[in-house]
Design a protein around this motif. Sequence first.
Motif, PDB file in Angstrom:
ATOM      1  N   ASP A  74       0.884  -1.171   0.000  1.00 36.74           N
ATOM      2  CA  ASP A  74       0.000   0.000   0.000  1.00 36.74           C
ATOM      3  C   ASP A  74       0.920   1.218   0.000  1.00 36.74           C
ATOM      4  OD1 ASP A  74      -1.718   2.102   0.519  1.00 36.74           O
ATOM      5  OD2 ASP A  74      -3.012   0.932   1.853  1.00 36.74           O
ATOM      6  N   SER A 332      -4.317   3.280  -0.442  1.00 35.23           N
ATOM      7  CA  SER A 332      -5.666   3.310   0.154  1.00 35.23           C
ATOM      8  C   SER A 332      -5.963   4.683   0.754  1.00 35.23           C
ATOM      9  CB  SER A 332      -5.798   2.238   1.238  1.00 35.23           C
ATOM     10  OG  SER A 332      -4.908   2.518   2.303  1.00 35.23           O
ATOM     11  N   GLN A 344      -9.462  -0.491   4.445  1.00 35.40           N
ATOM     12  CA  GLN A 344      -8.281  -0.576   3.565  1.00 35.40           C
ATOM     13  C   GLN A 344      -8.473  -1.558   2.402  1.00 35.40           C
ATOM     14  OE1 GLN A 344      -4.692  -2.159   5.386  1.00 35.40           O
ATOM     15  NE2 GLN A 344      -3.387  -0.883   4.099  1.00 35.40           N
ATOM     16  N   ALA A 364      -0.193  -3.030  -6.890  1.00 37.42           N
ATOM     17  CA  ALA A 364       0.017  -3.314  -5.469  1.00 37.42           C
ATOM     18  C   ALA A 364       1.198  -4.249  -5.213  1.00 37.42           C
ATOM     19  CB  ALA A 364      -1.253  -3.921  -4.877  1.00 37.42           C
TER      20      ALA A 364
END
Length: 435
Positions: A74, A332, A344, A364
């Motif tokens: 993230d 996120s 998230q 990601a």
Amino acid sequence: MSAIATAGFAQDEQFPILFTNIHVFDGVNEARIENANVLVVDNLIAEVSSEPLAVANARVIDGGGRTLTPGFIDAHTHMSLIAPFEQLENEYTAIYVGAAAGQMAEDMLMRGFTSVRDAGGASIGVQRAIDDGWFNGPRVFSSGAFITQTSGHLDMRDRTNTHHSFGGQHSHAESIGHFYAVDGEDEMLAAARQNFRGGATQLKLATNGGISATYSPLDIDQFTNDELEAAAYVAESFGSYIMVHAYYDNAINRAIDFGAKSVEHGHLMTEDVIKKMAENNVYLVVEALMSTSEAPPSFTPDQAEKFGLAKSGFDGMVELAKQYNLKIAFGSDVFLSKDAYGLQSQEWIARNPYFTPFENLRSATGIGGEILALSGPRNRYRDGPLGVIEVGAYADILLIDGNPLEDIKILADPKENIDLIMKDGVIYKNTLGNN
Ligand SMILES: [Zn+2]
């Protein structure tokens, strides 16, 4: 599985771990490596093969046809911004924030995020506490205190608390490192160096105002050229880079001119600037959840208006970014409340209308890993790359029940669908009954 159970796996660390009967998404290529085997020795991936591997003393984990992917990254979190800014200034001590962030870090890891980049706030202590083994969590690439200007985004001081030149008082949120409000080249040099001194891996600056900020209109250009040059000088001297919070053309243009490598948000930029990002290999971090949802109830009318303005540009920006093949990372950007952090994994759902499952997975994993590597010598994990399944890469690995390349939505329920979570060669979750 609780952190206590994790200790049970630690004794296996010295034995190689061999994953068999799995299909590998390697973080880069769309096609999975079918019926593969992956060998982990210590904390690195030693072998990836579609041929059977015979390894003495290995602990074998039969993946039962699951998909093996890199741990997720993230690229835009705020582990310490647990409440609206006024409350961070007035209600939450450093120890409260640290305690909350500790639980949050474990939750993030249990959602499959084995690395996060923190985009501003007092998260350096969280990063250190995880690495020191106090609690479980992802690898944290912390920007340290968010660097802003007086009346800039994340200037969290109360309305009655003026700049220190005008009799202003000590700011609690600033003293614990949520933000540094700097005016002038000298203060910028000090803030940037202070962040790296603490252990930041990159700097986070705002060159436009921010939605959640109280005294910062979205459209203002932030920092003088001298101030930006000072930040760029420090980032470069530490071998690292700047990530920039910006929405409008001019703010992004200036940031790129001063060497920014990662643009956060960018909703209101036009084609020329997107083209410039592509030409300069600047990454775009797309945060779809916060950009497409409704304004949080805690927002003032002014904040809600800014939220609406930013939201209006989101679809067009994504379309252009895809057209120009920008490298897009997964972010996120959840913060403000416990409930918000719990969302998230909903980022996977929010991105789904805009990107293919492969595009989202790559954002990601492989692309996220490229962004983390931009921190150069400030990166504490330099034994191999992150975000990929390849020989020599860190053993940050997930086993997913199903094929997320066909149905990305399964990732929004990690408790159910992510059956094994490994970070740095250590297993933190394993629900496979046969191993
Ligand atoms: Zn953010």
